[in-house]
Design a protein around this motif. Structure first.
Motif, short mmCIF file in Angstrom:
data_model
loop_
_atom_site.label_atom_id
_atom_site.label_comp_id
_atom_site.label_asym_id
_atom_site.label_seq_id
_atom_site.Cartn_x
_atom_site.Cartn_y
_atom_site.Cartn_z
N SER A 246 10.38 -6.27 55.60
CA SER A 246 10.31 -4.99 55.73
C SER A 246 11.48 -4.38 56.22
N VAL A 247 11.83 -3.03 55.93
CA VAL A 247 13.12 -2.41 56.36
C VAL A 247 13.00 -1.59 57.58
N VAL A 248 13.69 -2.23 58.54
CA VAL A 248 13.76 -1.61 59.68
C VAL A 248 14.77 -0.53 59.92
N ARG A 249 16.05 -0.54 59.18
CA ARG A 249 16.86 0.56 59.07
C ARG A 249 17.60 0.43 58.04
N ALA A 250 18.12 1.38 57.41
CA ALA A 250 18.69 1.59 55.95
C ALA A 250 19.83 2.56 55.91
N ASP A 251 20.72 2.25 55.39
CA ASP A 251 22.08 3.14 55.07
C ASP A 251 22.40 2.94 53.79
N VAL A 252 22.01 3.97 52.83
CA VAL A 252 22.21 4.06 51.33
C VAL A 252 23.24 4.97 50.97
N LYS A 253 23.86 4.68 50.13
CA LYS A 253 25.05 5.55 49.64
C LYS A 253 25.61 5.60 48.42
N THR A 254 26.36 6.31 47.64
CA THR A 254 27.05 6.17 46.46
C THR A 254 28.31 6.31 46.57
N GLN A 255 29.19 5.40 45.97
CA GLN A 255 30.57 5.51 45.99
C GLN A 255 31.16 5.62 44.45
N GLY A 256 31.28 6.63 43.89
CA GLY A 256 31.63 7.03 42.55
C GLY A 256 30.41 6.29 41.50
N GLU A 257 30.63 5.30 40.94
CA GLU A 257 29.63 4.85 40.03
C GLU A 257 28.82 3.68 40.58
N LYS A 258 28.93 3.27 42.21
CA LYS A 258 28.48 2.15 42.66
C LYS A 258 27.78 2.59 43.73
N ALA A 259 26.50 1.92 43.96
CA ALA A 259 25.60 2.24 45.06
C ALA A 259 25.81 1.19 46.05
N VAL A 260 25.85 1.39 47.34
CA VAL A 260 26.21 0.51 48.49
C VAL A 260 24.98 0.68 49.28
N ASN A 261 24.22 -0.30 49.48
CA ASN A 261 23.34 -0.36 50.19
C ASN A 261 23.30 -1.08 51.65
N ALA A 262 22.87 -0.92 52.75
CA ALA A 262 22.89 -1.74 53.91
C ALA A 262 21.29 -1.71 54.53
N PHE A 263 20.63 -2.78 54.55
CA PHE A 263 19.29 -2.88 55.00
C PHE A 263 19.24 -3.86 56.29
N TYR A 264 18.40 -3.65 57.49
CA TYR A 264 18.19 -4.39 58.38
C TYR A 264 16.61 -4.69 58.06
N LEU A 265 16.43 -6.27 58.06
CA LEU A 265 15.21 -6.46 57.48
C LEU A 265 14.53 -7.59 58.66
N LYS A 266 13.17 -7.50 58.76
CA LYS A 266 12.22 -8.19 59.71
C LYS A 266 11.19 -8.62 58.42
N ASP A 267 10.20 -9.55 58.87
CA ASP A 267 9.14 -9.96 57.94
C ASP A 267 7.74 -8.84 58.60
N ILE A 268 6.92 -8.97 57.62
CA ILE A 268 6.04 -7.99 57.73
C ILE A 268 4.95 -7.76 59.17
N LEU A 269 5.33 -8.83 60.01
CA LEU A 269 4.71 -9.22 61.38
C LEU A 269 5.82 -8.70 62.28
N GLY A 270 6.82 -8.50 62.01
CA GLY A 270 8.25 -7.95 62.89
C GLY A 270 8.79 -9.00 63.31
N ASN A 271 8.63 -10.36 62.84
CA ASN A 271 9.78 -11.40 63.27
C ASN A 271 10.76 -11.65 62.43
N GLU A 272 11.58 -12.58 62.97
CA GLU A 272 12.76 -12.71 62.17
C GLU A 272 12.55 -13.33 60.77
N VAL A 273 13.49 -13.16 59.90
CA VAL A 273 13.35 -13.34 58.46
C VAL A 273 13.84 -14.74 58.41
N ASP A 274 12.92 -15.46 57.56
CA ASP A 274 13.04 -17.07 57.31
C ASP A 274 14.17 -16.90 56.12
N THR A 275 15.27 -17.65 56.32
CA THR A 275 16.33 -17.90 55.51
C THR A 275 16.17 -18.51 54.39
#
Length: 488
Positions: free
Chosen positions: A392-421
């Motif tokens: 689940s995405v808890v924060r997102a910063d999405v942008k385009t730089q020319g022809e490239k899309a650059v995305n940053a997401f902070y993630l947790k699992d659906i229960l709000g716990n740390e993500v399993d590697t």
């Protein structure tokens, strides 16, 4: 016949400036301090001017180490000790010129265009002014950002840029969209109404039987935002703060409030992760003194000043300092009606709102940075893969730089716990053939992952060495009281 006309001095309009000086003076000093640049601002006072100045400094990613503010008697005087994003003094003359121009001292600068390039490059003002801004707020749920992305793709909208915050089961999002086929702004009222209606339906589907009444009452809203040319990241961040505030993210949901904080790694780490906010009234001066002690991080002063300003409080004096990774902020405030905070309920609300402002930028979880050749529906496909893998995405910063899309997401699992590697590795394998994929474990906002489990009704215990403007004021009042001689 002689006709006499009254004489008007052409310099009359400039008389106040000739008497009192220019309406705003900015002094940038690199000599007084060894390790930082000192910025001094003297200006005619007006409501919100402190936020405007802090916003200018935040735009170019300056770190505010210390600050002293005084704005009594119609004049605003402020001192900032700052470093650039690399921890150095401000040496670049283009940046210095930009600060002076943006705050209002210099009106004509040859290097304006070059100076503007030093602003936070998350937003391209010329590009974004050519697209339609949509803002959303409401109750969050796992996968909601993915559903919003899919809905916009189904509506044949191209997402040029998007920023989303999630905190205390609330979501706020600002997205820039365009027609999928022509990449031009969407200005047809009927088309916009259809988009708003569809997204509102997606947000309202959030209500579930497990949610409390306060969560269900959270307003779900989608509307066209008013961001014009010159929009930058702090403008959008301030709007995200406003959306989260109006969505009520300062109320901790039952299922969050009942969940204890994660076990600290050590006693020292536990203490360092607390955010303590308290308010007391100075009856002699008719101020309310707001004290905040928390872990220091970039943009902290912007977040707190933004919240106080948007809650219609005027900051008359302030002192900000940091030591050993801890920050102490003190604000002497009154409501815009001229009165100090008068009730315990009002104080409690301000405390909760400030805690939320400090917490909402700081993200727990894994940070994923993804980049790929931009194409229609890319964001929808990425978030779908994340959702299908239980992320689940808890924060997102999405942008385009020319022809490239650059995305940053902070993630947790659906229960709000740390993500399993292992789950992260599965996602990486699924998208690695088309996307540059990087995983980071640092918290958002340059801070530790969890803050704000301490709500205090008494003054915080300050770390040694942190300066308190409130203590100075109290000592002065006590000294005057001792020297007072009653008369019969």
């Amino acid at each position: 016949m002689m006709v006499c006309w009254p004489y008007f001095d052409p310099e009359f309009d400039n008389l106040p400036e000739r008497i009192y000086g220019p309406p705003c003076r900015v002094c940038i000093d690199n000599d007084s301090m060894e390790e930082c640049t000192v910025i001094k601002v003297d200006s005619v006072n007006k409501q919100g001017i402190l936020l405007e100045v802090v916003q200018v400094l935040t735009n170019i990613n300056l770190t505010i180490l210390k600050s002293y503010i005084s704005s009594d008697a119609g004049w605003f005087m402020d001192v900032f000790h700052v470093k650039d994003e690399h921890g150095d003094k401000i040496r670049d003359q283009n940046v210095i010129n930009y600060i002076r121009q943006a705050i209002g001292t210099v009106r004509e600068i040859e290097n304006t265009v070059k100076a503007m390039a030093y602003r936070n490059d998350v937003f391209n003002s010329d590009q974004l002014s050519e697209h339609t801004a949509i803002e959303m707020k409401g109750t969050d749920r796992p996968g909601l950002f993915s559903e919003i992305s899919a809905a916009l793709a189904d509506l044949h909208c191209n997402i040029v840029e998007a920023h989303a915050w999630s905190h205390n089961a609330r979501l706020a999002c600002v997205a820039y969209i365009s027609y999928q086929s022509t990449d031009t702004p969407i200005d047809d009222p009927h088309r916009l109404a259809t988009i708003e209606g569809h997204l509102t339906t997606v947000l309202r589907a959030t209500t579930t039987p497990t949610q409390s009444e306060s969560e269900i009452a959270s307003p779900q809203e989608v509307k066209t935002a008013e961001f014009g040319e010159g929009t930058n990241m702090t403008d959008v961040e301030r709007r995200l703060h406003q959306l989260m505030l109006s969505a009520g993210d300062f109320h901790r949901p039952e299922f969050v409030a009942m969940t204890p904080p994660p076990s600290p790694r050590s006693d020292g780490d536990e203490e360092g992760r607390k955010t303590v906010v308290s308010i007391e009234n100075c009856h002699e001066k008719w101020y309310s003194i707001v004290s905040i002690e928390c872990k220091d991080r970039p943009r902290l002063m912007f977040d707190t000043v933004c919240t106080l300003t948007d809650m219609q409080y005027v900051i008359f004096h302030a002192s900000i300092s940091s030591r050993d990774g801890r920050s102490l902020q003190e604000y002497f405030i009154r409501h815009v009606d001229g009165y100090a905070l008068s009730s315990e309920s009002e104080k409690e609300k301000v405390i909760k709102c400030l805690e939320a402002a400090i917490e909402r930028r700081v993200c727990e979880g894994v940070r994923l940075e993804l980049s790929a050749e931009n194409r229609v529906g890319l964001l929808s496909d990425i978030t779908r893969v994340l959702r299908e893998n239980g992320l689940s995405v808890v924060r997102a910063d999405v942008k385009t730089q020319g022809e490239k899309a650059v995305n940053a997401f902070y993630l947790k699992d659906i229960l709000g716990n740390e993500v399993d590697t292992n789950v992260v590795e599965l996602v990486k394998k699924e998208m690695d053939d088309v996307i540059d994929f990087e995983v980071k474990n640092d918290g958002g906002g340059g801070s530790s992952s969890q803050q704000g489990w301490c709500l205090s009704s008494s003054p915080p215990q300050r770390s040694p060495g942190l300066f308190s403007l409130g203590d100075v004021l109290k000592s002065q009042i006590q000294r005057f009281s001792h020297n007072f001689i009653p008369t019969n």
